[in-house]
Design a protein around this motif. Structure first.
Motif, short mmCIF file in Angstrom:
data_model
loop_
_atom_site.label_atom_id
_atom_site.label_comp_id
_atom_site.label_asym_id
_atom_site.label_seq_id
_atom_site.Cartn_x
_atom_site.Cartn_y
_atom_site.Cartn_z
N UNK A 55 -45.07 7.58 19.24
CA UNK A 55 -44.46 8.86 19.58
C UNK A 55 -44.38 9.10 21.08
N UNK A 56 -45.42 8.72 21.80
CA UNK A 56 -45.46 8.99 23.23
C UNK A 56 -44.43 8.20 24.01
N UNK A 57 -43.92 7.13 23.42
CA UNK A 57 -42.95 6.28 24.11
C UNK A 57 -41.55 6.40 23.51
N UNK A 58 -41.32 7.45 22.74
CA UNK A 58 -40.04 7.63 22.07
C UNK A 58 -39.41 8.93 22.52
N UNK A 59 -38.10 9.06 22.35
CA UNK A 59 -37.44 10.28 22.76
C UNK A 59 -36.01 10.35 22.26
N UNK A 60 -35.41 11.50 22.44
CA UNK A 60 -34.02 11.72 22.03
C UNK A 60 -33.39 12.74 22.95
N UNK A 61 -32.09 12.64 23.13
CA UNK A 61 -31.40 13.61 23.98
C UNK A 61 -31.31 14.95 23.27
N UNK A 62 -31.30 16.00 24.06
CA UNK A 62 -31.05 17.34 23.54
C UNK A 62 -29.57 17.61 23.77
N UNK A 63 -28.79 17.49 22.72
CA UNK A 63 -27.35 17.62 22.88
C UNK A 63 -26.69 16.33 23.30
N UNK A 64 -25.52 16.43 23.87
CA UNK A 64 -24.71 15.26 24.22
C UNK A 64 -23.90 15.56 25.47
N UNK A 65 -23.49 14.52 26.17
CA UNK A 65 -22.66 14.71 27.37
C UNK A 65 -21.89 13.45 27.70
N UNK A 66 -21.04 13.54 28.71
CA UNK A 66 -20.17 12.42 29.08
C UNK A 66 -20.93 11.31 29.80
N UNK A 67 -22.02 11.66 30.50
CA UNK A 67 -22.82 10.63 31.16
C UNK A 67 -23.38 9.65 30.12
N UNK A 68 -23.89 10.19 29.02
CA UNK A 68 -24.41 9.32 27.96
C UNK A 68 -23.32 8.40 27.43
N UNK A 69 -22.09 8.92 27.34
CA UNK A 69 -20.99 8.11 26.83
C UNK A 69 -20.71 6.94 27.77
N UNK A 70 -20.74 7.21 29.08
CA UNK A 70 -20.52 6.14 30.05
C UNK A 70 -21.66 5.12 30.02
N UNK A 71 -22.88 5.61 29.91
CA UNK A 71 -24.03 4.70 29.90
C UNK A 71 -24.09 3.87 28.63
N UNK A 72 -23.46 4.37 27.57
CA UNK A 72 -23.38 3.61 26.33
C UNK A 72 -22.71 2.25 26.57
N UNK A 73 -21.68 2.23 27.39
CA UNK A 73 -21.00 0.97 27.71
C UNK A 73 -21.91 0.01 28.45
N UNK A 74 -22.71 0.55 29.37
CA UNK A 74 -23.65 -0.29 30.12
C UNK A 74 -24.68 -0.90 29.20
N UNK A 75 -25.23 -0.07 28.32
CA UNK A 75 -26.23 -0.54 27.34
C UNK A 75 -25.64 -1.62 26.44
N UNK A 76 -24.43 -1.37 25.95
CA UNK A 76 -23.79 -2.30 25.03
C UNK A 76 -23.52 -3.65 25.71
N UNK A 77 -22.98 -3.60 26.92
CA UNK A 77 -22.67 -4.84 27.63
C UNK A 77 -23.93 -5.67 27.88
N UNK A 78 -25.02 -4.98 28.24
CA UNK A 78 -26.28 -5.69 28.52
C UNK A 78 -26.84 -6.31 27.24
#
Length: 449
Positions: free
Chosen positions: A419-442
């Motif tokens: 639990x101490x090393x886990x987390x989730x976003x509160x809501x959603x935004x465009x920055x997360x959408x852009x970072x999704x591409x970075x995560x996927x490519x890596x």
């Protein structure tokens, strides 16, 4: 570099989720019903250390056969070569390319092409010395440690790794699956479903079904519903989307998806829980469910899931009511008597971790490390750590995220969320959408490059 610290480092770098995420994990022994950012992404976390040497004592004659070259199989083959250079690795796969299920729902909205999600095994062959054989495995000998291909070729090894992915339950009445495509394995059905949505009347009704857990994710059904609802607002402004959930409630990111369904997309989405599909009528595009009968113009019917056919046909599905394969998560060795030299990673295995591409990649590394140790006469790492990171598209330009770190718990012999090393976003935004591409490519580079 010590492999254990490499694995732990990846988990710590990517961790920022409370999950049952992505369709949930499961008990190693039972299934009660019978089958993406971290805010601090670091692409370097996915890069293999080229200085990792051969495990001491590994014989040059050690051989491992890996069956299935998706997220789990490709990664375990690659890391077996990185962490046990003297191990001869043969990768057996039916198809010459792999199309990622991650991000595939964006093909439905025209934001991605299948080509942008397609990967070859060329780098695994040329960069790591992996022998790639294209063919279909029809039999496994866990005692003799060999596999037989459809053309009668027999391949022998010291260990076998199976990563065949998922199979789907039959849906009563569904004589023509293309009338109600699942598009859950990226490919022809993804294109078919996209075309059906484009042809749907502007005031039509679309239906998306969510199977009982556990199911493979991504793609994720709740995020696909949000993405389609956002697309429909522009392209089918009077249309409705019925989400028929076989589960009693949201099983992933409840706060974010409930908020999106009842707030942001309330004018489009109608969410109906406890609506398990019992029968389909493709001629009339009607579904019979426990919550009533529903008719649509387009139906995205996602069936219940189980281990790949190779697992069940070879008698290796001994967990979750015979739906998935029981494994020892210290090495991913099968728990079937006499099959301890057969390892099973990814969606076909029954563990407490999500059935997700990122987790398949993580399980593959634990498995590769364990096999390298075992072939050296050593024991597997007694305290493996894995991480599950996941983005969810809430609109065509915004996303949420969650992640969870799992650590081996000796008392239950399972991987448990920290639990101490886990987390989730509160809501959603465009920055997360852009970072999704970075995560996927890596992630994809770490698996196939």
């Amino acid at each position: 570099m010590d492999r254990r610290y490499f694995l732990q480092g990846m988990g710590a770098t990517l961790a920022t989720g409370l999950v049952v995420a992505c369709g949930g994990g499961e008990s190693d022994s039972s299934d009660s019903d019978n089958s993406n950012d971290s805010s601090s992404n670091n692409s370097d976390a996915f890069q293999a250390d080229p200085n990792l040497g051969t495990a001491p004592g590994v014989s040059a004659k050690s051989r491992v056969i890996v069956v299935g070259a998706g997220m789990g199989g490709a990664a375990v083959a690659k890391y077996l070569r990185l962490w046990g250079d003297a191990i001869d690795v043969t990768l057996v796969e039916r198809l010459p390319t792999y199309t990622s299920n991650i991000m595939s729902s964006l093909v439905l909205t025209g934001q991605r092409t299948l080509g942008s999600l397609t990967y070859t095994h060329d780098r695994l062959r040329s960069g790591y010395g992996i022998r790639v054989v294209y063919g279909e495995v029809v039999a496994i000998d866990p005692v003799g440690v060999s596999v037989t291909l459809a053309d009668k070729t027999v391949l022998k090894a010291d260990r076998i790794v199976l990563a065949p992915g998922i199979a789907f339950d039959d849906v009563p009445g569904l004589s023509d699956p293309d009338r109600m495509p699942h598009a859950w394995k990226a490919g022809a059905q993804t294109t078919l479903l996209a075309n059906q949505f484009n042809a749907m009347p502007a005031n039509g009704t679309a239906i998306l079904t969510i199977p009982k857990v556990p199911y493979r994710c991504p793609p994720g059904p709740y995020e696909r519903a949000c993405l389609l609802a956002d697309w429909m607002k522009v392209h089918k402004p009077q249309a409705k989307l019925l989400v028929l959930d076989a589960n009693a409630d949201y099983v992933a990111e409840r706060d974010n998806f409930a908020s999106a369904f009842t707030g942001l997309h309330a004018g489009v989405i109608q969410y109906i829980p406890n609506a398990e599909v019992s029968e389909a009528d493709p001629a009339t595009l009607t579904l019979k469910t426990l919550a009533g009968n529903f008719k649509g113009d387009v139906i995205n019917l996602i069936p219940r899931q189980r281990a790949g056919a190779l697992i069940t046909s070879q008698g290796l599905a001994n967990a979750s009511g015979g739906r998935f394969a029981g494994v020892n998560v210290l090495s991913y060795a099968s728990t079937v008597a006499g099959a301890d030299k057969v390892h099973i990673v990814g969606d076909s295995s029954a563990t407490t971790q999500p059935k997700a591409g990122h987790i398949a990649n993580q399980e593959a590394k634990v498995c590769a490390d364990a096999i390298s140790r075992l072939l050296s006469g050593l024991s597997p790492d007694p305290a493996p750590v894995t991480n599950s990171a996941c983005y969810s598209t809430i609109t065509q330009t915004q996303a949420s995220w969650l992640t969870a770190v799992f650590q081996y718990d000796a008392a239950t012999a399972s991987m448990q969320a920290v639990a101490a090393s886990s987390g989730a976003s509160v809501g959603w935004d465009s920055r997360n959408f852009r970072e999704m591409d970075t995560w996927f490519s890596a992630l994809m580079a770490d698996t196939f490059a």
